[in-house]
Design an enzyme around this catalytic site. Sequence first.
Site, PDB file in Angstrom:
ATOM      1  N   HIS A  90       0.957  -1.322   0.126  1.00  0.00           N
ATOM      2  CA  HIS A  90       0.066  -0.089  -0.129  1.00  0.00           C
ATOM      3  C   HIS A  90       0.996   1.174  -0.204  1.00  0.00           C
ATOM      4  O   HIS A  90       0.989   1.838   1.015  1.00  0.00           O
ATOM      5  CB  HIS A  90      -0.732   0.127   1.081  1.00  0.00           C
ATOM      6  CG  HIS A  90      -1.886   1.128   1.097  1.00  0.00           C
ATOM      7  ND1 HIS A  90      -3.283   0.829   1.872  1.00  0.00           N
ATOM      8  CD2 HIS A  90      -1.971   2.411   0.795  1.00  0.00           C
ATOM      9  CE1 HIS A  90      -4.102   1.974   1.557  1.00  0.00           C
ATOM     10  NE2 HIS A  90      -3.299   2.885   1.064  1.00  0.00           N
ATOM     11  N   HIS A 113       6.535   4.219   4.072  1.00  0.00           N
ATOM     12  CA  HIS A 113       6.713   2.761   4.460  1.00  0.00           C
ATOM     13  C   HIS A 113       6.996   2.240   3.049  1.00  0.00           C
ATOM     14  O   HIS A 113       8.291   2.230   2.346  1.00  0.00           O
ATOM     15  CB  HIS A 113       5.404   1.978   4.848  1.00  0.00           C
ATOM     16  CG  HIS A 113       4.146   2.502   4.640  1.00  0.00           C
ATOM     17  ND1 HIS A 113       3.833   2.547   3.550  1.00  0.00           N
ATOM     18  CD2 HIS A 113       3.404   2.940   5.371  1.00  0.00           C
ATOM     19  CE1 HIS A 113       2.368   2.835   3.726  1.00  0.00           C
ATOM     20  NE2 HIS A 113       2.171   3.112   4.741  1.00  0.00           N
ATOM     21  N   GLU A 118      -2.696  -1.816  -3.109  1.00  0.00           N
ATOM     22  CA  GLU A 118      -3.700  -0.928  -2.584  1.00  0.00           C
ATOM     23  C   GLU A 118      -3.306   0.734  -2.388  1.00  0.00           C
ATOM     24  O   GLU A 118      -2.397   1.017  -2.785  1.00  0.00           O
ATOM     25  CB  GLU A 118      -4.061  -1.249  -1.106  1.00  0.00           C
ATOM     26  CG  GLU A 118      -4.548  -2.909  -0.784  1.00  0.00           C
ATOM     27  CD  GLU A 118      -4.577  -2.943   0.689  1.00  0.00           C
ATOM     28  OE1 GLU A 118      -5.232  -4.194   1.182  1.00  0.00           O
ATOM     29  OE2 GLU A 118      -4.015  -2.020   1.513  1.00  0.00           O
ATOM     30  N   HIS A 158      -7.923  -5.595   7.456  1.00  0.00           N
ATOM     31  CA  HIS A 158      -7.764  -4.478   8.626  1.00  0.00           C
ATOM     32  C   HIS A 158      -8.240  -5.150   9.953  1.00  0.00           C
ATOM     33  O   HIS A 158      -9.275  -5.522  10.254  1.00  0.00           O
ATOM     34  CB  HIS A 158      -8.731  -3.115   8.203  1.00  0.00           C
ATOM     35  CG  HIS A 158      -7.920  -2.110   8.814  1.00  0.00           C
ATOM     36  ND1 HIS A 158      -8.025  -1.750  10.241  1.00  0.00           N
ATOM     37  CD2 HIS A 158      -7.294  -1.017   8.178  1.00  0.00           C
ATOM     38  CE1 HIS A 158      -7.399  -0.486  10.266  1.00  0.00           C
ATOM     39  NE2 HIS A 158      -6.830   0.053   9.142  1.00  0.00           N
ATOM     40  N   ASP A 159      -7.046  -5.327  10.696  1.00  0.00           N
ATOM     41  CA  ASP A 159      -7.040  -5.640  11.774  1.00  0.00           C
ATOM     42  C   ASP A 159      -7.523  -7.291  12.240  1.00  0.00           C
ATOM     43  O   ASP A 159      -7.763  -7.427  13.107  1.00  0.00           O
ATOM     44  CB  ASP A 159      -8.130  -4.820  12.862  1.00  0.00           C
ATOM     45  CG  ASP A 159      -7.572  -3.388  13.281  1.00  0.00           C
ATOM     46  OD1 ASP A 159      -6.220  -3.047  12.717  1.00  0.00           O
ATOM     47  OD2 ASP A 159      -8.274  -2.385  13.404  1.00  0.00           O
TER      48      ASP A 159
END
Length: 238
Positions: A43, A50, A70, A190-191
């Site tokens: 991403h 990052h 993404e 996500h999570d």
Amino acid sequence: MTRLSVNINKIATIRNARGENLPDVGKCALDCERFGAEGITVHPRPDERHIRYSDVRLIRPTLSTEFNIEGNPIDSFRDLVMEVLPDQVTLVPDAHDAITSNSGWDTVANRDFLTEVCSQFKSKGIRTSIFVDPDPIMVAGAAACGADRVELYTAAYAANYSKGRQRAIAPYYMAAKQARKSGLGLNAGHDLNLENLHYFVQTIPWTDEVSIGHALICDALYMGLEKTIKAYLKALGK
């Protein structure tokens, strides 16, 4: 069965903290594949805090599994996707200064824009997924935009799992049913972690893919990357 795509953003975050090439992001991506990952997700964000655009260009030709990019489809992101031609692109409406993704698309209000973006990527044979909240209306809207899949934003599920997993997953089940009704493939992310992942795919077994990064890398600090990937595959029933 549901495929595991490992998001390697956090590996790049560690590397960038020192400005050197440790850990080597490209090698880590290949190691994830070697340890059983069925896809690699990145991403990239405009500030490159990052994953960098240069990482994407470097990693793409080395991978043997599915490559998923993404991001918010700003001009530079769209140019990158059209250059490297990943297997899948996931459209995420995150602001440039967002710490992490924090909402899905309003696929109704943004229908014209998303339709144009989906058409551009699909013209090159790239599977296109739209990141949405667990709302059947938004899922149906993604189908109207020409998407191939939706990715359900699972933060609320993860946050509420310990309070009652049946209630936490209920809106996701309804959204997933709408995806199947609309002829869309289904991703989630996500999570998701080793505590809540198995129940999610057990309840929604037609989930095509989960993308997991932060929790997986955190677990790897204690368990090691190979054992961690195998543990996530086991949670997926493999």
